[in-house]
Design a protein around this motif. Sequence first.
Motif, short mmCIF file in Angstrom:
data_model
loop_
_atom_site.label_atom_id
_atom_site.label_comp_id
_atom_site.label_asym_id
_atom_site.label_seq_id
_atom_site.Cartn_x
_atom_site.Cartn_y
_atom_site.Cartn_z
N LEU A 92 0.82 -1.21 0.00
CA LEU A 92 0.00 0.00 0.00
C LEU A 92 0.85 1.26 0.00
N SER A 93 2.01 1.22 0.65
CA SER A 93 2.91 2.38 0.65
C SER A 93 3.43 2.65 -0.76
N ASN A 94 3.80 1.59 -1.48
CA ASN A 94 4.22 1.76 -2.87
C ASN A 94 3.07 2.31 -3.71
N GLN A 95 1.88 1.76 -3.47
CA GLN A 95 0.71 2.23 -4.20
C GLN A 95 0.43 3.69 -3.86
N VAL A 100 -0.09 9.19 -5.46
CA VAL A 100 0.12 10.62 -5.22
C VAL A 100 0.79 11.27 -6.43
N SER A 101 1.77 10.59 -7.02
CA SER A 101 2.43 11.12 -8.21
C SER A 101 1.42 11.31 -9.34
N ALA A 102 0.52 10.35 -9.51
CA ALA A 102 -0.50 10.46 -10.55
C ALA A 102 -1.45 11.61 -10.26
N GLU A 127 1.90 17.99 -3.56
CA GLU A 127 2.20 16.61 -3.18
C GLU A 127 2.12 16.43 -1.66
N ALA A 128 2.64 17.41 -0.90
CA ALA A 128 2.59 17.32 0.56
C ALA A 128 1.15 17.31 1.07
N THR A 129 0.30 18.10 0.44
CA THR A 129 -1.11 18.16 0.85
C THR A 129 -1.81 16.83 0.58
#
Length: 309
Positions: A92-95, A100-102, A127-129
């Motif tokens: 899930l962390s990888n996902q 988030v990048s998408a 990205e942080a938000t």
Amino acid sequence: MVTGTDATVRRLYEEPPDGFVAARAAAIEEARRSGDRDAAKRLAALKKPTVAAWVVNLLALHRPDLIDELVELSAALRSAQRDLHGDQLRELSNQRRQFVSALVAAARKLAVKAGATTTKLPLAEVEATLTAALAEPEIAEQVRTGRLIRAATYAGFGEVPRPRLRLVTDEPAGSPSEPAATSEPISPFDPEPEGTEPARLSARERAAADQRKREQERRRRELDRELTAAMAAEHRADAQLERAEAAERDAGHLVEDLDAELAELERRRTEAVADVARRKLARRTAEREAAAARRQVGDVQAALDDLES
């Protein structure tokens, strides 16, 4: 049920922030002219968003399906963390990172389509938000409204290097866990027997070497602790820097809002002064006309008196 005011609010948060204050003032004036005081009051309470918040709002308003997926992934991450499912949590962390990048890429496209310049977009704050929204349900719900006014950050510790651990026992020195120094066997070709001066020198050298090794181990443990403390201090300093930068940006935006409001008040004051001048002129004209009318009444009355006499 979506009202006209809701549509106006959505439009305000869709437009780039540099035109927010003027658009809000126009919307408030229109609501006042229509006699809708509640709508005017509601619009006046709206705050100007930062550029990063505006970009996130575009994503929430135009791609609510992606925000729904974000909320679902956030719930799955929290469930995995509670249940301590290591494999599932890593997956899930990888996902999460990929998702988030998408989301950032989709938000960037929407901002460019709305007229923003790519080089000026604070994508790191975006990205942080979104990362914070994955970690905090309250932030996720705020993102879903499409009415953020500032970027958010997650105050958690995140992933940190795992410290190197050593097994500590209470066995005395010289036990199998830490073998004591022993003398090297003397070569059969050495003409000097055991216990001579060279043998004693060799034993002292080995003892000194063991002492140096223990000192190195102790120093390495100290450096490990210092490194862990330094990394924690670095994390705290970075978080403090982010908060300071966010506070500075908020203060700058507040000054911009106040400047715009002062300009709007000055414009309204100028119009009010001009209106007072026009009304003063109208009053003076009315006074002259009233005086002329009174004089005419007097003249007519005098003529009547002369006629009767």
